[in-house]
Design an enzyme around this catalytic site. Structure first.
Site, PDB file in Angstrom:
ATOM      1  N   GLU A  12     -15.579  19.203 -64.410  1.00  0.00           N
ATOM      2  CA  GLU A  12     -16.707  19.900 -64.176  1.00  0.00           C
ATOM      3  C   GLU A  12     -18.189  19.047 -64.243  1.00  0.00           C
ATOM      4  OE1 GLU A  12     -15.004  24.629 -64.455  1.00  0.00           O
ATOM      5  OE2 GLU A  12     -15.581  23.450 -66.487  1.00  0.00           O
ATOM      6  N   GLY A  78     -12.630  32.339 -60.797  1.00  0.00           N
ATOM      7  CA  GLY A  78     -11.678  32.979 -59.808  1.00  0.00           C
ATOM      8  C   GLY A  78     -12.399  34.110 -59.232  1.00  0.00           C
ATOM      9  N   MET A 172     -13.794  31.585 -68.276  1.00  0.00           N
ATOM     10  CA  MET A 172     -13.181  31.442 -69.535  1.00  0.00           C
ATOM     11  C   MET A 172     -14.289  31.284 -70.410  1.00  0.00           C
ATOM     12  SD  MET A 172      -9.246  30.563 -68.830  1.00  0.00           S
ATOM     13  CE  MET A 172      -8.783  30.746 -70.438  1.00  0.00           C
ATOM     14  N   GLU A 173     -15.477  31.153 -70.159  1.00  0.00           N
ATOM     15  CA  GLU A 173     -16.438  30.578 -71.066  1.00  0.00           C
ATOM     16  C   GLU A 173     -17.904  31.137 -70.935  1.00  0.00           C
ATOM     17  OE1 GLU A 173     -15.054  28.269 -68.631  1.00  0.00           O
ATOM     18  OE2 GLU A 173     -13.478  27.598 -70.148  1.00  0.00           O
ATOM     19  N   ASP A 196     -10.358  29.939 -56.607  1.00  0.00           N
ATOM     20  CA  ASP A 196      -9.060  30.838 -56.640  1.00  0.00           C
ATOM     21  C   ASP A 196      -9.444  32.072 -56.621  1.00  0.00           C
ATOM     22  OD1 ASP A 196      -9.086  29.851 -59.666  1.00  0.00           O
ATOM     23  OD2 ASP A 196      -8.402  31.782 -59.595  1.00  0.00           O
TER      24      ASP A 196
HETATM   25  N1  ADE Z   1     -11.433  29.946 -63.854  1.00  0.00           N
HETATM   26  C1  ADE Z   1     -11.073  29.532 -62.393  1.00  0.00           C
HETATM   27  N2  ADE Z   1     -10.341  30.555 -62.108  1.00  0.00           N
HETATM   28  C2  ADE Z   1      -9.824  31.199 -63.028  1.00  0.00           C
HETATM   29  C3  ADE Z   1      -8.878  32.339 -63.340  1.00  0.00           C
HETATM   30  N3  ADE Z   1      -8.191  32.779 -62.100  1.00  0.00           N
HETATM   31  N4  ADE Z   1      -8.919  32.893 -64.459  1.00  0.00           N
HETATM   32  C4  ADE Z   1      -9.437  32.506 -65.470  1.00  0.00           C
HETATM   33  N5  ADE Z   1     -10.763  31.514 -65.312  1.00  0.00           N
HETATM   34  C5  ADE Z   1     -10.695  30.958 -64.187  1.00  0.00           C
END
Ligand code: ADE
Length: 230
Positions: A12, A78, A172-173, A196
């Site tokens: 990143e 995501g 996640m951050e 995703d």
């Molecule tokens: N970052 C990118 N895709 C993610 C996902 N599916 N879950 C958590 N963090 C992500």
């Protein structure tokens, strides 16, 4: 004005370091902090490692040790909102922590006393992002980002996060960086490109698109830095 640019993973921030060209580096508390000048702006750049704890440490270090006065986050997420496809860009209007749960005491999901379910990002930075998107002829979605210490690869969990928090994307951050910046009164901005759909194929999609989506996000962030340097 010193600006922090952070990501969670090496992928990143690599495109950002490439773009700035020359930088110095310093190790601190288990991370490397890069300092550079770009478009007349002083930058401190780092990746935190994955998750809420590491990202809170890095955001706090960038502000308190390196003197960052604004913080921009670049990375991947995501998608929850079905409008979001791989490579699309989300600008967070506000963030929450989907895994913070003291509902046993009658509190809503994402809430602890002294905190708030949602923390808003800086409106000025969001508006600059919208004008940058316009100049790049790019569509961005402004929306809610939900954060948790969990890679979500499960349709049911994703839908629960979507409905409970009206979230458009998850990662996640962002939510922990928001807590730190809000507490220290630092304007912040969280940008994510979709890697995703947080479903059963998420880990494959993430591996396939991490690099290209991280590049999308980084390119956009550097355009914002150029704008902030004007
Ligand atoms: N970052 C990118 N895709 C993610 C996902 N599916 N879950 C958590 N963090 C992500």
């Amino acid at each position: 004005m010193k600006i922090a640019i952070m990501g969670a993973m090496p992928e990143e921030i690599e495109p950002i370091l490439k773009k700035v060209g020359q930088y110095t580096s310093q190790e601190y508390a288990g991370n490397t902090y890069y300092e550079a000048q770009y478009a007349g702006v002083e930058l401190v750049i780092a990746y935190s490692k994955i998750g809420k704890v590491f990202s809170a440490l890095t955001a706090s270090t960038m502000i308190q040790k390196f003197g960052a006065q604004q913080l921009l986050f670049s990375g991947v997420a995501g998608g929850i909102n079905p409008k979001l496809k791989v490579g699309d860009i989300v600008v967070a209007t506000k963030l929450c922590q989907h895994d913070l749960d003291i509902t046993a005491f009658g509190h809503p999901y994402g809430f602890v006393p002294g905190g708030a379910v949602y923390i808003e990002t800086d409106k000025r930075l969001c508006n600059i992002a919208l004008s940058v998107a316009n100049s790049m002829n790019k569509k961005v979605l402004e929306g809610v980002i939900a954060t948790g210490d969990q890679f979500v690869a499960n349709e049911e969990r994703k839908n629960w996060i979507g409905t409970t928090f009206e979230a458009d994307a998850l990662e996640m951050e962002g939510g922990s960086v928001a807590v730190v910046c809000n507490a220290l009164d630092i304007p912040f901005f969280i940008l994510r490109a979709i890697s995703d759909a947080a479903d059963m194929d998420a880990s494959f999609s993430f591996d396939a698109f991490l690099e290209s989506s991280a590049e999308e996000s980084a390119e956009f962030i550097m355009k914002m830095v150029e704008e902030l340097g004007r």
